[in-house]
Design an enzyme around this catalytic site. Structure first.
Site: not given
Ligand code: UD1
Length: 432
Positions: A35-36, A320, A135, A130, A412
């Protein structure tokens, strides 16, 4: 003390999963596409000049939502067969991502980088908080600014525009998956070279690099913490045919389900290295894991030992799979501490596990789990996707009937979860 007989006679309601627990899982299960990875590749296709065929696509709701985003922007995305989509980008592509889908699915933010690169502008409904924690997208936006874009945030929207993007050195404060992908996309057609340091190292990033390089981009280093993108003037005009990697989180979910039920399950279509953090933790817990090419066998006698788990960016233990391993440790012998370092509020599902008899205390970013001998079936509600999977896992191990609501989350991200589990011998059904 709950009377399990009484629980089993609960009226069967609509749109729920019903599980009668304590049946060991046995057999073979085929893992679907990731999915991701797929969602990000679909967004990446916005940069292509010719048709993109993406194969091994899981038929899940998030993919349908991403089809909505792409088609809302003016692309034409269709299912070619059960697991293949064709994306065709047409002239007159829009720069404003449709609000309804952005609200529905956070991964919609991944269209920002490709649209900025292609059109020089992108507008997006500001993705809010969320259920699993804050996020933000500040790291994505800082990256765009470093490449020379202007960011305007007003009236609940983010508008990013640039007459010209220029390669830059970007150091991420945190190895965010989404920010790494968006910055990588934006830099592809920029002038000069971009270097992303402290980049996320997830396998999905490597997928995206490979996909973009097929389109004609020049990216190196994905899978390490330094990614180098040499800007090109234009991408090629060839059709792209790409098969997506298997879903490591779906694989991990089945591994944990096999372990908790004292089962013997062979997973087909897995990349064992992608689930190594979980496999080594399961071995510590007392589960036997054997890898053989793209197969993984998980054997458990149901006797599980407590273990501490620290969630970290890849190759650490994945966020996850945190809810699912917590469900498993709820019935392990001893006390475990699970520490979540990626998302702040990812323990909301714990109350539901407690309803099933788990003994868990949450303190800040950690859950302290005192293993109990048995969970007891109960009526629970999934607060999010992976928490829903954790409740299913708990239900598979619990005495009596567990009823799970909130299936819209499970749908989802999992392809026919209950059917795959039933084929392994679980007593599980969707009541619609
Ligand atoms: C995250 C997971 C990813 C998973 C996806 C779906 C990690 C590092 N990432 O990716 O493996 O497949 O969820 O559930 O495990 N953050 C900020 N500012 C930003 C972006 C992120 O502060 O602009 C922080 C987020 O709040 C969070 C962390 O960074 O605490 C990780 O975020 P990120 O890796 O960007 O999340 P996803 O891309 O959603």
């Amino acid at each position: 003390m709950i009377d399990t007989e009484a629980v089993q006679t609960v009226t069967r309601n609509e749109n729920k999963l019903e599980i009668v627990g304590r049946k060991p899982l046995n057999g073979v299960v085929k893992i679907s596409g990731a999915k991701n990875a797929v969602l990000k590749l679909m967004a990446a296709a916005l940069l292509s000049n010719n048709d993109c065929l993406i194969r091994n696509v899981p038929r899940i709701r998030d993919v349908e939502t991403m089809i909505g985003v792409l088609n809302g922007l003016g692309a034409e995305t269709v299912w070619e067969d059960e697991s293949t989509i064709r994306i065709q980008i047409k002239d007159g592509l829009g720069y404003a991502a449709p609000d309804q889908y952005v609200r529905e699915m956070r991964a919609s933010v991944q269209v920002m980088g490709p649209l900025l690169a292609r059109l020089g502008k992108v507008k997006l409904f500001q993705p809010g908080g969320c259920i699993i924690g804050q996020r933000p997208i500040d790291l994505h936006l800082k990256g765009f600014q470093a490449l020379g874009a202007e960011v305007i945030e007003e009236h609940g929207y983010v508008y990013v525009r640039a007459d010209k993007l220029k390669g830059a050195e970007i150091h991420l404060d945190f190895p965010s998956v989404g920010a790494t992908e968006n910055i990588m996309s934006a830099a592809i057609l920029a002038e000069g070279t971009t270097v992303i340091r402290n980049a996320a190292k997830e396998p999905e990033i490597i997928e995206e690099q490979n996909f973009y390089n097929r389109l004609g981009a020049r990216i190196r280093g994905a899978g390490t913490d330094t990614i180098r993108i040499e800007g090109v003037k234009q991408l090629n005009n060839r059709m792209t045919d790409y098969t997506v990697i298997p879903d490591r989180i779906e694989a991990g979910t089945f591994m944990i389900a096999a372990a908790i039920t004292g089962g013997d399950v062979v997973l087909e279509d897995v990349i064992p290295e992608h689930v190594e953090a979980l496999a080594s933790k399961l071995r510590e817990i007392g589960v036997t894991i054997e890898a053989n090419g793209e197969k993984l066998r998980v054997v458990s006698d149901g006797r599980l030992k407590a273990a501490d788990v620290t969630v970290l960016p890849y190759p650490g233990f994945p966020t996850d799979l945190q809810p699912q391993i917590t469900a498993l440790l709820a019935v392990a012998n001893g006390t475990s501490v699970i520490t979540e370092n990626v998302f702040g509020s990812r323990f909301r599902y714990v109350d539901e596990l407690i309803r099933m008899g788990a003994v868990i205390r949450v303190e800040s970013r950690s859950a302290i789990v005192k293993g109990v001998k048995r969970l007891s079936g109960a009526s629970v509600c999934a607060p999010d996707l992976r928490a829903g999977a954790a409740l299913v896992i708990a239900g598979l191990a619990a005495d009596g009937l567990t009823t799970i609501e909130g299936l819209q989350y499970l749908d989802r991200g999992y392809v026919a979860l209950e059917k795959k589990l039933a084929a392994l011998g679980a007593d599980i059904q969707r009541v619609e």
